[in-house]
Write a protein that holds these residues in place. Structure first.
Motif, PDB file in Angstrom:
ATOM      1  N   GLY A  21      -1.240  -5.120 -18.362  1.00  0.00           N
ATOM      2  CA  GLY A  21      -0.928  -4.538 -17.069  1.00  0.00           C
ATOM      3  C   GLY A  21       0.009  -3.356 -17.180  1.00  0.00           C
ATOM      4  O   GLY A  21       0.435  -2.967 -18.265  1.00  0.00           O
TER       5      GLY A  21
ATOM      6  N   PRO B 143       5.499  -1.469  -8.117  1.00  0.00           N
ATOM      7  CA  PRO B 143       4.054  -1.340  -7.954  1.00  0.00           C
ATOM      8  C   PRO B 143       3.396  -1.459  -9.327  1.00  0.00           C
ATOM      9  O   PRO B 143       3.984  -1.084 -10.342  1.00  0.00           O
ATOM     10  CB  PRO B 143       3.867   0.075  -7.403  1.00  0.00           C
ATOM     11  N   GLY B 144       2.197  -1.976  -9.363  1.00  0.00           N
ATOM     12  CA  GLY B 144       1.487  -2.087 -10.635  1.00  0.00           C
ATOM     13  C   GLY B 144       0.414  -3.137 -10.586  1.00  0.00           C
ATOM     14  O   GLY B 144       0.145  -3.728  -9.543  1.00  0.00           O
ATOM     15  N   GLY B 145      -0.201  -3.355 -11.729  1.00  0.00           N
ATOM     16  CA  GLY B 145      -1.266  -4.345 -11.813  1.00  0.00           C
ATOM     17  C   GLY B 145      -1.980  -4.251 -13.133  1.00  0.00           C
ATOM     18  O   GLY B 145      -1.471  -3.693 -14.102  1.00  0.00           O
ATOM     19  N   LYS B 146      -3.181  -4.766 -13.139  1.00  0.00           N
ATOM     20  CA  LYS B 146      -3.955  -4.833 -14.372  1.00  0.00           C
ATOM     21  C   LYS B 146      -4.560  -3.470 -14.732  1.00  0.00           C
ATOM     22  O   LYS B 146      -4.930  -2.694 -13.872  1.00  0.00           O
ATOM     23  CB  LYS B 146      -5.058  -5.873 -14.225  1.00  0.00           C
TER      24      LYS B 146
ATOM     25  N   ALA C  13      -4.478   3.846 -14.566  1.00  0.00           N
ATOM     26  CA  ALA C  13      -4.252   2.563 -13.887  1.00  0.00           C
ATOM     27  C   ALA C  13      -2.976   2.620 -13.055  1.00  0.00           C
ATOM     28  O   ALA C  13      -2.932   2.099 -11.929  1.00  0.00           O
ATOM     29  CB  ALA C  13      -4.173   1.428 -14.900  1.00  0.00           C
TER      30      ALA C  13
ATOM     31  N   ARG D  43      -3.717   4.644  -9.939  1.00  0.00           N
ATOM     32  CA  ARG D  43      -4.612   3.873  -9.073  1.00  0.00           C
ATOM     33  C   ARG D  43      -3.881   2.739  -8.383  1.00  0.00           C
ATOM     34  O   ARG D  43      -3.970   2.555  -7.164  1.00  0.00           O
ATOM     35  CB  ARG D  43      -5.798   3.322  -9.882  1.00  0.00           C
ATOM     36  N   GLU D  44      -3.128   1.946  -9.164  1.00  0.00           N
ATOM     37  CA  GLU D  44      -2.400   0.813  -8.583  1.00  0.00           C
ATOM     38  C   GLU D  44      -1.364   1.282  -7.565  1.00  0.00           C
ATOM     39  O   GLU D  44      -1.197   0.666  -6.519  1.00  0.00           O
ATOM     40  CB  GLU D  44      -1.732  -0.022  -9.683  1.00  0.00           C
TER      41      GLU D  44
ATOM     42  N   GLU E 222      -3.353   2.106  -4.457  1.00  0.00           N
ATOM     43  CA  GLU E 222      -3.890   0.903  -3.820  1.00  0.00           C
ATOM     44  C   GLU E 222      -2.810   0.085  -3.119  1.00  0.00           C
ATOM     45  O   GLU E 222      -3.034  -0.449  -2.040  1.00  0.00           O
ATOM     46  CB  GLU E 222      -4.601   0.021  -4.853  1.00  0.00           C
ATOM     47  N   GLU E 223      -1.631  -0.009  -3.740  1.00  0.00           N
ATOM     48  CA  GLU E 223      -0.584  -0.885  -3.210  1.00  0.00           C
ATOM     49  C   GLU E 223       0.316  -0.222  -2.178  1.00  0.00           C
ATOM     50  O   GLU E 223       0.889  -0.916  -1.343  1.00  0.00           O
ATOM     51  CB  GLU E 223       0.267  -1.430  -4.358  1.00  0.00           C
TER      52      GLU E 223
END
Length: 166
Positions: free
Chosen positions: A23, A48-51, A62, A65-66, A69-70
């Protein structure tokens, strides 16, 4: 001359069982030096964050993008600085969190996933709320070691010069 024969078992053709989670956590810093933290529905504060999907995106992609998106915030991929890799193990799974930094002049984040994050807040790094989500705490501790943030043990590897992360 004799040769010894070696019995070699055939290789397993099945893919290995998953052993890692990959992630990214994004330190978003505004011109006042504050960072963006979200209040997770589970009660922790997080970056903020993610996979990361390594089949079609880089870590910086990523992160951008995250973040969008968030929070609804858009940043170009070339504005993302990936500054460290953090590694720990949870439940027998290697957790690899890439640490990214984005600087913005000013921004108003939106709650775009209210089932996950109830609010976004700009916070002075010296006034971090508690409790922090473990990977976020680990990333923040690498970003600003002077803050002495408590976090579960983790290894880290800096991947950009220190001046890019403070």
């Amino acid at each position: 001359m004799t040769t010894d024969s070696v019995n070699v078992a055939p290789r397993n053709s099945r893919p290995p069982l998953p052993q890692a989670a990959f992630g990214v956590g994004v330190v978003v810093q505004d011109e006042a030096g504050r960072i963006l933290l979200g209040r997770h529905r589970g009660g922790t504060w997080e970056l903020p964050g993610g996979k990361v999907d390594p089949t079609h995106e880089s870590v910086a992609e990523a992160a951008a993008r995250e973040l969008h998106e968030e929070t609804g915030l858009r940043v170009p991929v070339d504005a993302v600085t990936v500054f460290a890799m953090v590694h720990d193990v949870v439940g027998g799974i290697n957790r690899i969190s890439m640490a990214a930094l984005v600087r913005v002049a000013s921004a108003v984040p939106q709650v775009t996933e209210p089932h996950i994050v109830s609010e976004w807040r700009w916070t002075a790094p010296e006034e971090l709320p508690a409790p922090l989500f473990d990977p976020s705490a680990q990333i923040l501790a690498v970003w600003r070691p002077d803050l002495a943030i408590e976090h579960p043990a983790a290894h880290h590897l800096r991947v950009s010069p220190p001046e890019d992360s403070a």
